[in-house]
Design an enzyme around this catalytic site. Sequence first.
Site, PDB file in Angstrom:
ATOM      1  N   GLU A  53       0.836  -1.196   0.019  1.00 33.29           N
ATOM      2  CA  GLU A  53       0.019  -0.038   0.101  1.00 33.29           C
ATOM      3  C   GLU A  53       0.959   1.276   0.133  1.00 33.29           C
ATOM      4  O   GLU A  53       1.681   1.360   0.851  1.00 33.29           O
ATOM      5  CB  GLU A  53      -0.855  -0.152   1.287  1.00 33.29           C
ATOM      6  CG  GLU A  53      -1.787   1.251   1.488  1.00 33.29           C
ATOM      7  CD  GLU A  53      -2.445   1.728   0.271  1.00 33.29           C
ATOM      8  OE1 GLU A  53      -3.401   0.925  -0.291  1.00 33.29           O
ATOM      9  OE2 GLU A  53      -2.376   2.882  -0.027  1.00 33.29           O
ATOM     10  N   GLY A  71      -7.560   2.515   1.892  1.00 27.80           N
ATOM     11  CA  GLY A  71      -7.891   3.308   0.520  1.00 27.80           C
ATOM     12  C   GLY A  71      -8.628   4.604   0.697  1.00 27.80           C
ATOM     13  O   GLY A  71      -8.615   5.008   1.440  1.00 27.80           O
ATOM     14  N   GLY A 106     -20.643  19.161 -11.370  1.00 29.46           N
ATOM     15  CA  GLY A 106     -21.290  17.399 -11.260  1.00 29.46           C
ATOM     16  C   GLY A 106     -22.109  17.212 -10.447  1.00 29.46           C
ATOM     17  O   GLY A 106     -21.881  17.575  -9.000  1.00 29.46           O
ATOM     18  N   TYR A 142     -23.491  11.534  -7.195  1.00 28.46           N
ATOM     19  CA  TYR A 142     -23.661  11.604  -5.698  1.00 28.46           C
ATOM     20  C   TYR A 142     -22.874  12.291  -4.812  1.00 28.46           C
ATOM     21  O   TYR A 142     -22.740  12.663  -3.783  1.00 28.46           O
ATOM     22  CB  TYR A 142     -23.971  10.086  -5.327  1.00 28.46           C
ATOM     23  CG  TYR A 142     -22.723   9.221  -5.126  1.00 28.46           C
ATOM     24  CD1 TYR A 142     -22.136   9.072  -3.829  1.00 28.46           C
ATOM     25  CD2 TYR A 142     -22.199   8.421  -6.036  1.00 28.46           C
ATOM     26  CE1 TYR A 142     -20.952   8.447  -3.616  1.00 28.46           C
ATOM     27  CE2 TYR A 142     -20.848   7.869  -5.766  1.00 28.46           C
ATOM     28  CZ  TYR A 142     -20.525   7.653  -4.691  1.00 28.46           C
ATOM     29  OH  TYR A 142     -19.192   6.988  -4.271  1.00 28.46           O
ATOM     30  N   ILE A 143     -21.346  12.027  -5.479  1.00 26.32           N
ATOM     31  CA  ILE A 143     -20.341  12.688  -4.595  1.00 26.32           C
ATOM     32  C   ILE A 143     -20.438  14.350  -4.454  1.00 26.32           C
ATOM     33  O   ILE A 143     -20.466  14.668  -3.496  1.00 26.32           O
ATOM     34  CB  ILE A 143     -18.893  12.459  -5.044  1.00 26.32           C
ATOM     35  CG1 ILE A 143     -18.600  10.934  -4.818  1.00 26.32           C
ATOM     36  CG2 ILE A 143     -17.776  13.353  -4.473  1.00 26.32           C
ATOM     37  CD1 ILE A 143     -17.315  10.431  -5.507  1.00 26.32           C
ATOM     38  N   GLU A 151     -23.486  15.286  -2.212  1.00 23.76           N
ATOM     39  CA  GLU A 151     -23.304  14.695  -0.746  1.00 23.76           C
ATOM     40  C   GLU A 151     -22.564  15.861  -0.015  1.00 23.76           C
ATOM     41  O   GLU A 151     -22.924  16.332   0.763  1.00 23.76           O
ATOM     42  CB  GLU A 151     -22.819  13.546  -0.710  1.00 23.76           C
ATOM     43  CG  GLU A 151     -23.674  12.124  -0.947  1.00 23.76           C
ATOM     44  CD  GLU A 151     -23.034  10.990  -0.673  1.00 23.76           C
ATOM     45  OE1 GLU A 151     -21.997  10.929   0.066  1.00 23.76           O
ATOM     46  OE2 GLU A 151     -23.196   9.691  -0.973  1.00 23.76           O
ATOM     47  N   VAL A 183     -16.930  15.194 -11.127  1.00 22.93           N
ATOM     48  CA  VAL A 183     -17.175  14.858 -12.329  1.00 22.93           C
ATOM     49  C   VAL A 183     -16.956  13.334 -12.723  1.00 22.93           C
ATOM     50  O   VAL A 183     -16.999  12.748 -13.723  1.00 22.93           O
ATOM     51  CB  VAL A 183     -16.660  15.616 -13.725  1.00 22.93           C
ATOM     52  CG1 VAL A 183     -17.185  17.157 -13.541  1.00 22.93           C
ATOM     53  CG2 VAL A 183     -15.492  15.775 -13.617  1.00 22.93           C
ATOM     54  N   ASP A 215     -12.796  -0.786  -7.849  1.00 26.49           N
ATOM     55  CA  ASP A 215     -12.752   0.330  -8.902  1.00 26.49           C
ATOM     56  C   ASP A 215     -12.057   0.253 -10.169  1.00 26.49           C
ATOM     57  O   ASP A 215     -12.303   0.868 -11.347  1.00 26.49           O
ATOM     58  CB  ASP A 215     -12.151   1.675  -8.265  1.00 26.49           C
ATOM     59  CG  ASP A 215     -13.429   2.129  -7.206  1.00 26.49           C
ATOM     60  OD1 ASP A 215     -14.422   1.444  -6.984  1.00 26.49           O
ATOM     61  OD2 ASP A 215     -13.172   3.376  -6.722  1.00 26.49           O
ATOM     62  N   HIS A 266     -42.522  -2.157  15.197  1.00 28.58           N
ATOM     63  CA  HIS A 266     -43.116  -1.053  15.375  1.00 28.58           C
ATOM     64  C   HIS A 266     -42.587   0.011  16.303  1.00 28.58           C
ATOM     65  O   HIS A 266     -42.516  -0.661  17.376  1.00 28.58           O
ATOM     66  CB  HIS A 266     -44.744  -1.165  15.471  1.00 28.58           C
ATOM     67  CG  HIS A 266     -45.269  -0.133  15.656  1.00 28.58           C
ATOM     68  ND1 HIS A 266     -45.871   0.825  14.578  1.00 28.58           N
ATOM     69  CD2 HIS A 266     -45.993   0.896  16.749  1.00 28.58           C
ATOM     70  CE1 HIS A 266     -46.431   1.749  15.038  1.00 28.58           C
ATOM     71  NE2 HIS A 266     -46.596   1.697  16.214  1.00 28.58           N
TER      72      HIS A 266
HETATM   73  P1  FAD Z   1      -9.291   2.206  -3.234  1.00 24.19           P
HETATM   74  O1  FAD Z   1     -10.218   2.285  -2.190  1.00 24.19           O
HETATM   75  O2  FAD Z   1      -9.064   3.465  -4.156  1.00 24.19           O
HETATM   76  O3  FAD Z   1      -8.072   1.930  -2.742  1.00 24.19           O
HETATM   77  C1  FAD Z   1      -6.935   1.432  -3.610  1.00 24.19           C
HETATM   78  C2  FAD Z   1      -5.524   1.496  -2.917  1.00 24.19           C
HETATM   79  O4  FAD Z   1      -4.717   1.143  -3.598  1.00 24.19           O
HETATM   80  C3  FAD Z   1      -5.367   2.904  -2.542  1.00 24.19           C
HETATM   81  O5  FAD Z   1      -5.078   2.973  -1.084  1.00 24.19           O
HETATM   82  C4  FAD Z   1      -3.912   3.401  -3.159  1.00 24.19           C
HETATM   83  O6  FAD Z   1      -3.220   4.015  -2.399  1.00 24.19           O
HETATM   84  C5  FAD Z   1      -3.294   1.810  -3.384  1.00 24.19           C
HETATM   85  N1  FAD Z   1      -2.596   1.897  -4.697  1.00 24.19           N
HETATM   86  C6  FAD Z   1      -2.721   2.350  -5.950  1.00 24.19           C
HETATM   87  N2  FAD Z   1      -1.691   2.112  -6.576  1.00 24.19           N
HETATM   88  C7  FAD Z   1      -0.838   1.682  -5.818  1.00 24.19           C
HETATM   89  C8  FAD Z   1       0.499   0.925  -5.988  1.00 24.19           C
HETATM   90  N3  FAD Z   1       1.124   1.067  -7.376  1.00 24.19           N
HETATM   91  N4  FAD Z   1       1.285   0.636  -4.965  1.00 24.19           N
HETATM   92  C9  FAD Z   1       0.812   0.502  -3.805  1.00 24.19           C
HETATM   93  N5  FAD Z   1      -0.397   0.817  -3.423  1.00 24.19           N
HETATM   94  C10 FAD Z   1      -1.309   1.356  -4.633  1.00 24.19           C
HETATM   95  N6  FAD Z   1     -18.764   3.923  -1.953  1.00 24.19           N
HETATM   96  C11 FAD Z   1     -19.628   3.309  -1.554  1.00 24.19           C
HETATM   97  O7  FAD Z   1     -20.027   2.455  -1.436  1.00 24.19           O
HETATM   98  N7  FAD Z   1     -20.094   4.250  -0.583  1.00 24.19           N
HETATM   99  C12 FAD Z   1     -20.078   5.302  -0.243  1.00 24.19           C
HETATM  100  O8  FAD Z   1     -20.882   6.249   0.451  1.00 24.19           O
HETATM  101  C13 FAD Z   1     -19.064   6.291  -1.085  1.00 24.19           C
HETATM  102  N8  FAD Z   1     -18.689   7.284  -0.721  1.00 24.19           N
HETATM  103  C14 FAD Z   1     -17.667   7.960  -1.471  1.00 24.19           C
HETATM  104  C15 FAD Z   1     -17.219   9.336  -1.084  1.00 24.19           C
HETATM  105  C16 FAD Z   1     -16.285   9.850  -1.953  1.00 24.19           C
HETATM  106  C17 FAD Z   1     -15.918  11.376  -1.787  1.00 24.19           C
HETATM  107  C18 FAD Z   1     -15.411   8.979  -2.818  1.00 24.19           C
HETATM  108  C19 FAD Z   1     -14.274   9.672  -3.485  1.00 24.19           C
HETATM  109  C20 FAD Z   1     -15.665   7.664  -2.910  1.00 24.19           C
HETATM  110  C21 FAD Z   1     -16.863   7.320  -2.233  1.00 24.19           C
HETATM  111  N9  FAD Z   1     -17.156   5.713  -2.428  1.00 24.19           N
HETATM  112  C22 FAD Z   1     -18.212   5.159  -1.941  1.00 24.19           C
HETATM  113  C23 FAD Z   1     -16.502   4.907  -3.427  1.00 24.19           C
HETATM  114  C24 FAD Z   1     -15.269   4.086  -2.523  1.00 24.19           C
HETATM  115  O9  FAD Z   1     -14.489   4.968  -1.985  1.00 24.19           O
HETATM  116  C25 FAD Z   1     -14.649   3.019  -3.513  1.00 24.19           C
HETATM  117  O10 FAD Z   1     -15.495   2.416  -4.595  1.00 24.19           O
HETATM  118  C26 FAD Z   1     -13.715   2.344  -2.845  1.00 24.19           C
HETATM  119  O11 FAD Z   1     -12.848   2.802  -2.314  1.00 24.19           O
HETATM  120  C27 FAD Z   1     -13.191   1.333  -3.900  1.00 24.19           C
HETATM  121  O12 FAD Z   1     -12.248   0.422  -3.515  1.00 24.19           O
HETATM  122  P2  FAD Z   1     -10.874  -0.118  -4.044  1.00 24.19           P
HETATM  123  O13 FAD Z   1     -10.514  -1.129  -3.217  1.00 24.19           O
HETATM  124  O14 FAD Z   1     -11.122  -0.630  -5.484  1.00 24.19           O
HETATM  125  O15 FAD Z   1      -9.870   1.058  -4.126  1.00 24.19           O
END
Ligand code: FAD
Length: 464
Positions: free
Chosen positions: A35, A41, A183, A186-187, A190, A270, A311, A443
Amino acid sequence: MKEISCKLLVIGAGPGGYACAIRAGQLGIDTVIVEAAKPGGTCLTIGCIPSKALIHAAEVFDATRQMAGGRNAMGIRVDQPSIDLAGTMAWKDGIVGRLTSGVSGLLQKARVKIVSGRARFRDGKTVEVETETGQQIVRAETVVIATGSDPVELAALPFGGRVISSTEALSLRQMPKRLIVVGGGYIGLELGTAFAKLGSEVTVVEATAQVLPIYDADLIKPVTRRLTEQGIKVFTNTKAIGLSEKGDALVVEGPDGQQELPADQILAAVGRRPRSIGSGLEDLDLDRSGPYLRIDDRCRTSMRGIYAIGDVTGEPMLAHRAIAQGEMVAEIVAGKKRAWDKRCIPSICFTDPEIVSAGLSPSEARAQGYDVKVGQFPFTANGRAMTMQDEDGFVRVVARADTNLVLGLQAVGSGVSELSAAFSMAIEMGTRLEDIAGTIHVHPTRSEALQEAALKAMGHALHI
Ligand code: FAD
C-alpha cells in the site's frame, strides 16, 4: 535490495485489497499486501467514511441552527450555534485514524505481511516497492490488482488553487463562502449539501438534464426539493467552461448562454477514473474495457494468475462491490469454487434525503419485458417518520405481476440507507411479495414502510 516471495500479492489496501488479503490470511495463504498510502484506501481515508462524518456533522449543525432560528415545533430552544471547521475535520480525522489502524490490526491478525510503499510492476508476478528503508522486490504466484481510482480532472478546470477534488474538500480548514460544485452526481451532491448545511452558499452545475441521472424522477424529487429549501442553486444542462480571466469565477454555458459564477472554491466532482495505468500496469498484457481492466466472472484478468478487483475494474465504483470481489478472489485462490453470481449490487446516495436502490426500478423492469406490480408507501403515513419530524419520501417494491417475485426495491427518505440490507437480502434470496408482507416488522420503525409497500403491491396495504 531485499527480496521476498509469497503465494498471494495484493496491490492496494483499499476495501477490495484489504478484504482480499484478510480472507486469504484467514484461509492460511501466505499473503503480502503493498500500500502506497494508508490501509483503507479511498473509502476509509478520502471517500465513504470522511464524507459521511462531514455529512453527519453538517446535519447536527443544521438541525441546531434551525432550532436557534425558532423553526422547530418540538419546543427546544438553543442559542445561535457556530462551527469550527478545523475542529470538525479533526474529529473526522480521528474516525479515519481509528478505522485505518483497525484495518492494519486485522491484516496483522490474519498474518498478512504489509509492505508500505508504491509498487511498480517488473512483470506480471514481480513488483518493486520503494519503501522508507529502501527498495524491496516482492515475487508471487498469484497477484491481485486492487489499485482503485482517482478523481477525474477536467482539462478546462485543472486541480489547484480554487479548483479542488473531493479529496481536498474533505480536508478544508476554512469554510468557503461561495462553493460551486461541478457535477451533480452522488459525490457532488453529498458534499455540496454538507457544505450548504455548514453555512456555504452552494451552486451545483450539472451538464445533463437532471442531477443524480442514475435514479428515476420519483426518487430524485424529494432530493431536489430539499436542495431548493437549503438555498442550493442547481444549473442543469449547463457545462463548466473554465475559470474567468481573474480566476475568481467559474464560466459556465447553459440554456441562457455563457455566464460567470463567482466562487471562492470550485469542487470538481465529475467522476472517477481507474488507476489502470501507471505503476508499470501499462506494460503488462492486460485486456481492457475502456479505461478499466477487463475481468471475467471470477475477477480473472487476461493474464494467468493475475486478478483485478474494485474500482480499477469498472462501475459501479462502490466499496461494497470491491469488498465482495476481494473476499471471493481470496476463496478462489484458496481453491474454493466461487463465481460472481450476485443478483444485485445495491446503490446508495447519502444526500438529504438518502436514496437506496437494489435491483430493478419499475421502468427498468418494464424495459426488460416484465409485467410488473409496484407498491409504494409514503413516509407521511409512517408513525416513526412523524416522530422524527421527517416524513419526506417513500419505499417502493417492484415485483413480477405473475409470480410476485421481487425484482427491485427503492427508497428515498431520511435514514433509508439502513434499509439496504433488507433490500439486498430480499433480492438475493428470491423473495416474493408474500415473504415481505408476512414478515413481522418492528413498530414503530421506518422499515414498516417496506412491509406496507409489499402489501400495497398485493392490493391491501393496512395503513393507507
Ligand atoms: P481504493 O479504495 O481506491 O484503494 C486503492 C488503494 O490502492 C489506495 O489505498 C492506493 O493508495 C493503493 N494503490 C494504488 N496504486 C498503488 C501502487 N502502485 N502501489 C501500492 N498501492 C497502490 N462507496 C460506497 O460504497 N459508499 C459510499 O458512501 C462512498 N462514498 C464515497 C465518497 C467519496 C468522496 C469518494 C471519493 C468515494 C466514495 N465511495 C463510496 C467509493 C469508494 O470509496 C470506492 O468504490 C472504494 O474505495 C474502491 O475500493 P478499491 O479497493 O477498489 O480502491
